[in-house]
Design a protein around this motif. Structure first.
Motif: not given
Lengths: 266, 360
Positions: A160, A263, A265, B67, B127, B131-132, B136, B138, B295, B304
């Motif tokens: 218990c 993203q 452009e 940037r 990252t 990203r910066n 960018k 495709e 219990l 129990l």
């Protein structure tokens, strides 16, 4: 008299009378309570005066549930024969007097002081029988065998109260309380008197020396290193880990989506 | 777009051959200028006009230099943080020694935090860089067909057939059949290991260490009990058969919870002949999956089980009130011996512990 006659119509006279009355009541109450305090040193066995004080206290704080003569009502059990140890346990842990009825009366800061508790205990003991409050020597666990204490604890208590005394749930909202703050005297009394759902462990079933072993084990585990956290009883911060892991995985998934998102452009 | 204008500098340097080698300052992290490039070409071939540059797929410069400049600083900062954290990792390995729980905790904290920061800063820098700073754009790339080209497949089939013939597998039945026999036997061999899953338990599940006149001794202290020593109604204690305290396998089945009632409180289907003065003994092993069901609430007489909340009514022969347990806890027949101690009348009359199909 003429002094009173002269001033009885004074605007403040009414207030003065009320204040006087309150002071009088206060002094009388303090005198009664003070007697209780002065009787604290009286050993059990108890003077008639002390028992009378206990009866008065009982009438004020307990009788509404336990009956005027402690015979019990629908709201509270009979206290005849429960003994001084039961009273001391219930009152010193703040469980009694109870605020409300429920599945289980919770522990709270005690509302009666040591002298009042003693007077109550003596009154209940005077109604007949029951275990007495154990003496400090009886609960002194210094030098007791914590190893045997642990064996008894895991066999009789851990189901218990959890293997480290953290407590646990019972049926229908009842629970076994944690043992992290209870004093050796209270532990001893609880074993003797079986408060609430707890079964009894009389001195012939578990001898006083075995009870001291148990107390030694329970108090010794308190000073063991504890890994901390919301620990479920010394398992360590597993719960935080689970939450942290689940939340962390979510954040990681969001971060991965953000990193690889297409993203525009600019 | 003249040839001269677009030719890279190091290509021109290599065009001069051995004589034209120009010593230039190496930039750390870039390939050595002249030689590396030449290896990729026709290895010291005489100077020839460089081929016209291919149309670029990716722009060389970022669209927004401002940037990109800002991002560059952030990336560099991240990488420096990672650098420092890695040094901190090495430092905390040296500084935080282990050998105690507290010290291990501090060591783990130091190592874990520094390594986390090292990886996190590296990832964050990468990252931000992607990203910066990187373009960018495709790019679509056709996937190669999964199947090998037809000639390859034909060549493989041919080689396989040739190999089969050359191995004489078809022509020599002795080898072929003995090989088949050997591999079949090898495949069958592990099956015999399944024998180790047995033998069947036979009657072991139906018996425990309890027998007639075994004294009930308290688990832990091994003290036998008299009914007068166990006289508070609402009391419980765990008992085992005397002399089994070191036999864990026996204890796993034989642990018994004895409970004291006022004699009039006990109700059917409790077997009254198996109780002593309101003391009743039930197996402590839950009939569901064998957890210790102990219990006990003396106010409700509920036993129990902590594992799956099976609830038994100790007042009524431990019948199941709630939970997955399929049958009551078996009751142990107890009595008092000549010396006044509690003893078993016999073993349990039904199997204790988890319920099984052949229970009968």
């Amino acid at each position: 008299m003429s002094w009173i006659t002269a001033r009885r119509r004074h605007p403040a006279a009414g207030y003065a009378v009320v204040v006087l009355g309150l002071v009088l009541v206060g002094v009388v109450y303090a005198a009664l309570a003070g007697h209780g305090a002065s009787a604290a040193g009286v050993p059990p066995g108890a003077s008639k005066q002390e028992i009378a004080q206990g009866r008065q206290l009982f009438a004020v704080t307990c009788a509404s549930c336990h009956g005027v003569n402690a015979e019990g009502t629908a709201r509270g059990p009979s206290l005849i024969g429960v003994g001084a140890a039961a009273v001391d346990f219930q009152v010193s842990t703040g469980r009694m007097p109870a605020k409300e009825s429920g599945a289980q009366v919770p522990q709270k800061p005690p509302t009666l002081d040591a002298a009042q508790t003693r007077a109550l205990a003596d009154y209940i003991a005077s109604l007949g029988g029951g275990p007495a409050i154990p003496s400090p020597a009886q609960v002194n666990a210094a030098g007791a065998n914590a190893g045997l204490g642990q064996q008894i604890f895991v066999a009789e208590c851990a189901q218990c109260h959890n293997f480290s005394g953290a407590g646990g749930a019972l049926t229908y909202g009842k629970y076994a309380p944690d043992l992290t703050t209870v004093t050796p005297t209270q532990m001893y009394e609880a074993m003797l008197t079986g408060p609430q759902s707890m079964p009894f462990f009389s001195d012939t079933t578990l001898t006083p020396s075995e009870k001291r072993d148990l107390i030694r084990f329970i108090t010794a585990t308190r000073s063991e290193p504890n890994p901390g956290g919301f620990s479920l009883g010394r398992i360590g911060p597993v719960t935080e880990g689970l939450v942290g892991w689940l939340a962390g995985i979510g954040v990681l998934i969001l971060a991965a989506m953000w990193i690889t998102a297409k993203q525009r452009e600019r | 777009m003249t040839e001269q204008g677009n030719q890279p500098e190091d290509a021109r340097a290599s065009a001069g051959g051995e004589h034209g080698r120009v010593t230039r300052r190496r930039v750390i992290g870039t390939p050595p200028p002249a030689e590396a490039r030449r290896l990729l070409r026709d290895g010291g071939a005489p100077a020839q006009p460089a081929p016209p540059p291919k149309p670029r797929m990716l722009p060389a410069d970022p669209a927004n230099p401002e940037r990109a400049k800002r991002a560059e600083r952030i990336v560099a900062t991240c990488f420096m943080i990672s650098f420092v954290a890695s040094i901190a990792f090495i430092a905390s390995y040296v500084i935080f020694q282990v050998h105690s729980v507290d010290r291990v905790f501090r060591s783990n904290l130091g190592l874990g935090l520094s390594m986390t920061v090292a990886f996190l800063a590296l990832g964050a820098g990468a990252t931000v860089w992607v990203r910066n700073v990187m373009p960018k754009v495709e790019i679509t790339e056709e996937r190669k067909p999964l199947a090998s080209p037809r000639p390859d497949r034909e060549a493989f089939a041919e080689a396989f057939e040739e190999g089969t013939e050359a191995s004489q597998f078809v022509k020599r039945p002795l080898i072929r059949r003995t090989l088949l026999a050997a591999s079949t036997a090898l495949a069958v061999a592990p099956i015999v290991l399944l024998r180790d899953l047995g033998p069947l338990p036979r009657t072991q599940l139906r018996h425990t260490a309890w027998k007639a006149d075994s004294r009930l001794v308290v688990l832990g202290t091994n003290r036998p009990l008299k009914p007068a020593e166990f006289a508070s109604p609402g009391g419980i204690i765990t008992v085992i058969p005397e002399g089994t305290d070191n036999d864990l396998e026996a204890l796993a089945k034989a642990a018994v919870l004895i409970i004291k009632f006022r004699p009039e409180e006990l109700l059917a289907p409790t077997v009254m002949n198996w109780t002593v003065d309101g003391i009743v003994a039930y197996s402590k092993i839950c009939t569901h999956v064998g957890c210790p069901a102990a219990l006990y609430e003396h106010t409700t007489h509920h036993i129990l089980c902590p594992c799956h909340q099976s609830t038994f009514d100790a007042q009524r022969g431990a019948k199941v009130l709630f939970g997955p347990a399929p049958r009551p806890l078996p009751q142990l027949p107890i009595t008092v011996n000549a010396d006044g101690y509690l003893v078993a009348q016999s073993d349990f009359h039904e199997p204790v512990g988890p319920t099984f199909w052949e229970l009968g």
